[in-house]
Design an enzyme around this catalytic site. Structure first.
Site, mmCIF file in Angstrom:
data_model
loop_
_atom_site.group_PDB
_atom_site.id
_atom_site.type_symbol
_atom_site.label_atom_id
_atom_site.label_comp_id
_atom_site.label_asym_id
_atom_site.label_seq_id
_atom_site.Cartn_x
_atom_site.Cartn_y
_atom_site.Cartn_z
ATOM 1 N N HIS A 177 0.940 -1.192 0.046
ATOM 2 C CA HIS A 177 -0.004 -0.037 0.083
ATOM 3 C C HIS A 177 0.882 1.211 0.024
ATOM 4 O O HIS A 177 0.401 2.288 -0.078
ATOM 5 C CB HIS A 177 -0.772 -0.054 1.399
ATOM 6 C CG HIS A 177 -2.223 -1.082 1.094
ATOM 7 N ND1 HIS A 177 -3.323 -0.676 0.577
ATOM 8 C CD2 HIS A 177 -1.992 -2.322 1.527
ATOM 9 C CE1 HIS A 177 -4.076 -1.732 0.758
ATOM 10 N NE2 HIS A 177 -3.362 -2.787 1.020
ATOM 11 N N LYS A 291 2.948 13.325 4.722
ATOM 12 C CA LYS A 291 1.545 13.909 4.191
ATOM 13 C C LYS A 291 2.000 15.476 3.824
ATOM 14 O O LYS A 291 0.926 16.391 3.112
ATOM 15 C CB LYS A 291 0.392 13.885 5.133
ATOM 16 C CG LYS A 291 0.015 12.482 5.444
ATOM 17 C CD LYS A 291 -0.635 11.712 4.265
ATOM 18 C CE LYS A 291 -0.971 10.239 4.751
ATOM 19 N NZ LYS A 291 -1.520 9.418 3.473
ATOM 20 N N ASP A 385 3.224 9.519 -1.053
ATOM 21 C CA ASP A 385 2.130 8.776 -0.792
ATOM 22 C C ASP A 385 1.893 7.679 -1.722
ATOM 23 O O ASP A 385 2.017 7.747 -2.783
ATOM 24 C CB ASP A 385 0.913 9.926 -0.731
ATOM 25 C CG ASP A 385 -0.083 9.432 0.499
ATOM 26 O OD1 ASP A 385 -0.254 8.238 0.690
ATOM 27 O OD2 ASP A 385 -0.860 10.328 0.875
ATOM 28 N N LYS A 392 -8.976 10.902 -4.285
ATOM 29 C CA LYS A 392 -10.193 10.397 -4.773
ATOM 30 C C LYS A 392 -11.377 10.327 -4.214
ATOM 31 O O LYS A 392 -12.352 10.607 -4.837
ATOM 32 C CB LYS A 392 -9.617 8.732 -4.973
ATOM 33 C CG LYS A 392 -8.336 8.743 -5.893
ATOM 34 C CD LYS A 392 -8.201 7.060 -6.145
ATOM 35 C CE LYS A 392 -7.404 6.895 -7.517
ATOM 36 N NZ LYS A 392 -7.059 5.430 -7.789
HETATM 37 P P1 ADQ Z 1 -2.831 6.558 4.348
HETATM 38 O O1 ADQ Z 1 -1.605 6.853 4.616
HETATM 39 O O2 ADQ Z 1 -3.784 6.179 5.810
HETATM 40 O O3 ADQ Z 1 -3.179 4.953 3.758
HETATM 41 P P2 ADQ Z 1 -4.828 7.554 2.639
HETATM 42 O O4 ADQ Z 1 -4.769 6.664 1.454
HETATM 43 O O5 ADQ Z 1 -5.155 9.133 2.327
HETATM 44 O O6 ADQ Z 1 -3.814 7.387 3.625
HETATM 45 O O7 ADQ Z 1 -6.147 7.228 3.343
HETATM 46 C C1 ADQ Z 1 -6.566 7.612 4.480
HETATM 47 C C2 ADQ Z 1 -7.915 7.104 4.861
HETATM 48 O O8 ADQ Z 1 -8.411 7.575 6.012
HETATM 49 C C3 ADQ Z 1 -9.121 7.608 3.731
HETATM 50 O O9 ADQ Z 1 -10.080 6.825 3.414
HETATM 51 C C4 ADQ Z 1 -9.721 8.792 4.847
HETATM 52 O O10 ADQ Z 1 -10.965 9.280 4.549
HETATM 53 C C5 ADQ Z 1 -9.471 8.495 6.202
HETATM 54 N N1 ADQ Z 1 -9.208 9.687 7.111
HETATM 55 C C6 ADQ Z 1 -8.199 10.424 6.710
HETATM 56 N N2 ADQ Z 1 -8.371 11.615 7.834
HETATM 57 C C7 ADQ Z 1 -9.618 10.952 8.555
HETATM 58 C C8 ADQ Z 1 -10.206 11.731 9.558
HETATM 59 N N3 ADQ Z 1 -9.840 12.990 10.263
HETATM 60 N N4 ADQ Z 1 -11.353 10.948 9.969
HETATM 61 C C9 ADQ Z 1 -11.682 9.974 9.534
HETATM 62 N N5 ADQ Z 1 -11.070 9.291 8.532
HETATM 63 C C10 ADQ Z 1 -10.207 9.950 8.077
HETATM 64 C C11 ADQ Z 1 -2.075 3.858 3.070
HETATM 65 C C12 ADQ Z 1 -0.962 4.542 2.210
HETATM 66 C C13 ADQ Z 1 -1.760 5.428 0.993
HETATM 67 C C14 ADQ Z 1 -2.680 4.493 0.384
HETATM 68 C C15 ADQ Z 1 -3.561 3.805 1.301
HETATM 69 C C16 ADQ Z 1 -4.649 2.718 0.722
HETATM 70 O O11 ADQ Z 1 -0.197 5.463 2.992
HETATM 71 O O12 ADQ Z 1 -0.808 5.946 0.119
HETATM 72 O O13 ADQ Z 1 -3.512 5.247 -0.538
HETATM 73 O O14 ADQ Z 1 -2.883 3.306 2.358
HETATM 74 O O15 ADQ Z 1 -3.643 1.738 0.085
#
Ligand code: ADQ
Length: 740
Positions: A177, A291, A385, A392
């Site tokens: 991921h 981030k 990232d 998305k």
């Molecule tokens: P993350 O580093 O966690 O994931 P991301 O892909 O942006 O990064 O996913 C975050 C998820 O958490 C999103 O679905 C979002 O809706 C949720 N989220 C973020 N902030 C939130 C908040 N304050 N309250 C509730 N929900 C929140 C890792 C990798 C990424 C990759 C994903 C999936 O680092 O690059 O895209 O896995 O493979």
């Protein structure tokens, strides 16, 4: 590497076992009671859709350390019965060293190019190995020999090899991921080889982007010497496919929530609260240094400093979820963010306007989506990232197309979302300019950009992602199975030997290097040993046999090495033929204009540019060998040379060949297939056996009648009917034949 597979949905006949660090159900203790909560994550949704079609079981940590054995048993029972989840319980010390330690202090920073944040501690590596084995033990509890596995992420990179060793027949995919870094970064890791070998236990390795897949292939080549063909690597004669599968969002849930009156009300209220003319910028992240949160805040601060007219008319809503609070960099980051937010609000804020609305906690997705829908701009600026699903999710939520996404080019999502305003997170002015551009963009432009992105996001959603990954595991397995059927197994061997025994006019066509003998570093070292000589003599002694050694070597070497064996020989891929031991060598090609004088300097140039490589001159050909060069440099330069010569030799009578670690140029119209014709047409053979290992032998295989036994040594793509694993296995077959 292709793009993601679009084939029909396939399903698995056996169990699908999903292994990840965290289970899709989180266990906690509240007011003395154990609670179970399904996590809302995207992956869990994708798998839920699969669950309807097949049995899916999960293995992972439940996010809780039981107080005693009784509690442990209770949690385990309920997780298994109610959620098909098999917990791996981790001790506090394991969590510290494996999760916070090796996973998040070594791998996470390194893979995100924060090399100076990475620590390399032996005890943490040991804990990582130990916990991977702990997961493996749980796998063994529930797996069958033909189960299908889907292993997730950087916490479990040793697991595929452990599973493969215990269950060689299973099907297995691994998905990373986070980014897979360039091989220059990856090689910094002291345990890089173990990690690569661990991953290569899977049948399918999936990454978010083409770039990460390419980086992985480059590390596999550089560090382990594995070449790939269209993203397929052969590991111990097993095909491992490497491909990209950009993860998508849960569109079904997205659409449901957008239609929910409660969400719509919340969106309206948010807009009202901030004032009708007030623009909203939104960001949503885990609090993580990857981030780019401080970069964004500094850019916003400068934007306000430079653009007076926007003060009071724009609010930045910044949502951060607390994350990995035990790692020191995360603590420092939190302090830095608090300070930056304080500065901006203190400097520009007024009693009626707070420039940065900072929310430091997790929000239910319902609240999140109402904010996505309300926001005029999403400011997504990770330094690095894997994908970034927030970008998305924002696009998916913009049903009215009225929004602008600002996205840094170093997020995996940028590969698919090129209609966003793409920025370099380290270029503050670029971010400032993009905010300005987004604020003043015409609604026509906003719509046209958003429409294209939405179409893509709606199509490649989480269900599509999950299904295409599963399809690809199944497809890889079926390629392996069809190979397996063509392996020279005991049944095939029995048939071949019985045909041999029955026949009286046998033609035996054998390649030399890589077939009768293994490759050695220097071509002159691959002399036939006594065992080989005895074998060839005994086969050629039978009056029913016509033995031909058919090689790319020059005739002098062949004469010196095999001249005392009563066989026929073909040298330089067919430029010279010696029909029988007592005959003379006959020239098959005409010496042409002095083309070698023109080509040789080009090859010599490569010889000096690629240490370990060298040029060989033959009577009718030239060859550049790179077996002893560094695997990656050899691979890159050989392809470059091939491309250059291909153009250069167009419209000439010369032919270019890419053999096994060699590039050869020779006169067109000469190849092993044509040379074989010389013997094929001599008699009505009732048994033909052809053995060869590289591309040049394919010309030979092509010329053979369908009932011939053509056997390729090694498991690459081939026209041969059968495979055999090595020159040693080849010899043992010949030994058996010689005894008939
Ligand atoms: P993350 O580093 O966690 O994931 P991301 O892909 O942006 O990064 O996913 C975050 C998820 O958490 C999103 O679905 C979002 O809706 C949720 N989220 C973020 N902030 C939130 C908040 N304050 N309250 C509730 N929900 C929140 C890792 C990798 C990424 C990759 C994903 C999936 O680092 O690059 O895209 O896995 O493979």
């Amino acid at each position: 590497m292709g793009s993601i597979l679009m084939g029909h949905n396939k399903s698995i006949h056996h169990k699908l076992i999903v292994v990840s660090n965290r289970l899709p159900v989180t266990v906690s203790r509240k007011k003395g009671k154990i609670k179970f909560k399904e996590s809302p994550g995207g992956l869990a949704t994708g798998l839920r859709s699969l669950k309807q079609k097949q049995k899916v079981l999960f293995i992972g940590w439940p996010g809780y350390i039981p107080r005693n054995n009784k509690e442990k048993i209770y949690i385990r029972d309920r997780l298994i019965k109610e959620h098909q989840c098999y917990p791996v319980f981790l001790k506090r010390s394991e969590l510290d060293k494996y999760y916070y330690g090796f996973s998040n202090r070594t791998l996470w920073p390194l893979f995100h190019y924060f090399t100076s944040y990475s620590t390399f501690e032996e005890p943490e590596w040991n804990a990582y190995k130990k916990v991977n084995r702990k997961f493996f033990k749980e796998v063994l509890e529930i797996a069958d020999p033909d189960s299908t596995f889907w292993v997730h992420d950087y916490h479990l990179m040793l697991l595929p090899k452990l599973i493969r060793t215990a269950l060689p027949q299973c099907s297995m995919g691994f998905f990373l991921h986070i980014p897979f870094p360039s091989s220059e970064i990856f090689r910094v890791l002291p345990w890089r080889t173990e990690i690569l070998e661990g991953l290569l236990g899977a049948d399918l390795l999936g990454f978010h982007t083409y770039e990460y897949a390419r980086h992985f292939l480059s590390s596999a080549l550089r560090l382990l010497g594995y070449e790939h063909e269209f993203g397929a690597i052969s590991v111990n004669n097993r095909i491992v496919r490497v491909d990209n599968f950009p993860m998508g969002v849960d569109i079904e849930k997205n659409n449901q929530l957008l239609a929910d009156p409660e969400v719509q009300k919340e969106t309206e209220e948010c807009r009202k609260r901030l004032g009708k003319n007030n623009k909203i910028i939104l960001s949503v992240d885990r609090l993580d240094y990857s981030k780019g949160i401080p970069h964004r805040l500094r850019a916003f601060e400068s934007f306000l400093a430079k653009n007076r007219k926007w003060r009071g008319k724009i609010t930045y809503i910044m949502l951060c979820v607390p994350s990995r609070t035990q790692v020191s960099q995360y603590k420092q980051l939190k302090k830095e963010i608090d300070r930056l937010v304080g500065n901006i609000n203190g400097k520009f804020g007024s009693p009626s306007w707070t420039p940065v609305n900072y929310i430091f906690r997790s929000r239910p997705f319902k609240k999140l989506i109402s904010l996505y829908a309300a926001a005029d701009i999403a400011l997504v600026t990770p330094v690095r990232d894997g994908m970034n699903l927030v970008a998305k999710e924002y696009v998916a939520a913009k049903k009215d197309n009225n929004g602008v996404l600002i996205l840094s080019g170093t997020a995996g999502a940028a590969e698919e979302l090129s209609e966003a305003l793409i920025v370099n997170v380290h270029n503050k002015n670029e971010i400032i300019e993009s905010i300005k551009k987004a604020l003043t963009m015409s609604s026509k432009e906003k719509t046209s950009r958003m429409k294209v992105m939405r179409k893509r996001i709606l199509e490649y959603d989480i269900k599509h992602w999950t299904q295409s990954f599963i399809n690809s595991i199944i497809e890889t397995k079926s390629i392996q199975d069809s190979r397996e059927k063509r392996k020279l197994n005991p049944d095939w061997k029995k048939e071949l030997m019985s045909q041999y025994q029955k026949s009286r006019k046998r033609l035996l066509l054998f390649d030399y290097d890589g077939t009768l003998i293994s490759y050695s570093k220097k071509p002159e070292d691959a002399k036939p040993d006594n065992e080989l000589k005895r074998l060839l003599i005994s086969l050629s002694k039978s009056s029913s046999n016509k033995l031909v050694v058919i090689s790319g070597r020059d005739r002098n070497t062949m004469e010196k090495w095999l001249g005392d064996i009563p066989c026929s020989m073909v040298a330089e891929h067919g430029s010279w033929i010696k029909t029988s031991q007592k005959d003379k060598w006959e020239k098959q090609a005409e010496l042409q204009f002095p083309w070698k004088n023109r080509i040789k300097p080009i090859l010599k140039n490569y010889e000096s540019r690629v240490p370990g490589s060298f040029v060989e001159e033959k009577e009718f050909g030239l060859a550049w060998h790179y077996r002893n060069a560094s695997p990656e440099l050899g691979y890159i330069r050989s392809h470059e040379l091939f491309d250059n010569l291909n153009e250069y030799l167009a419209n000439t009578d010369l032919q270019l060949m890419h053999g096994n670690k060699v590039i050869e140029i020779r006169i067109a119209g000469i190849n092993k297939g044509i040379a074989a014709q010389h013997f094929l047409k001599k008699k009505q053979w009732d048994f033909i056996l052809a053995l060869g290992d590289d591309w040049t032998d394919e010309e030979l295989f092509k010329e053979l009648p369908p009932n011939a036994y053509s056997i390729k040594i090694g498991y690459g793509p081939t026209q041969a009917r059968l495979f055999i694993e090595s020159p040693q296995a080849c010899r043992s077959l010949l030994l058996d034949l010689s005894k008939i």
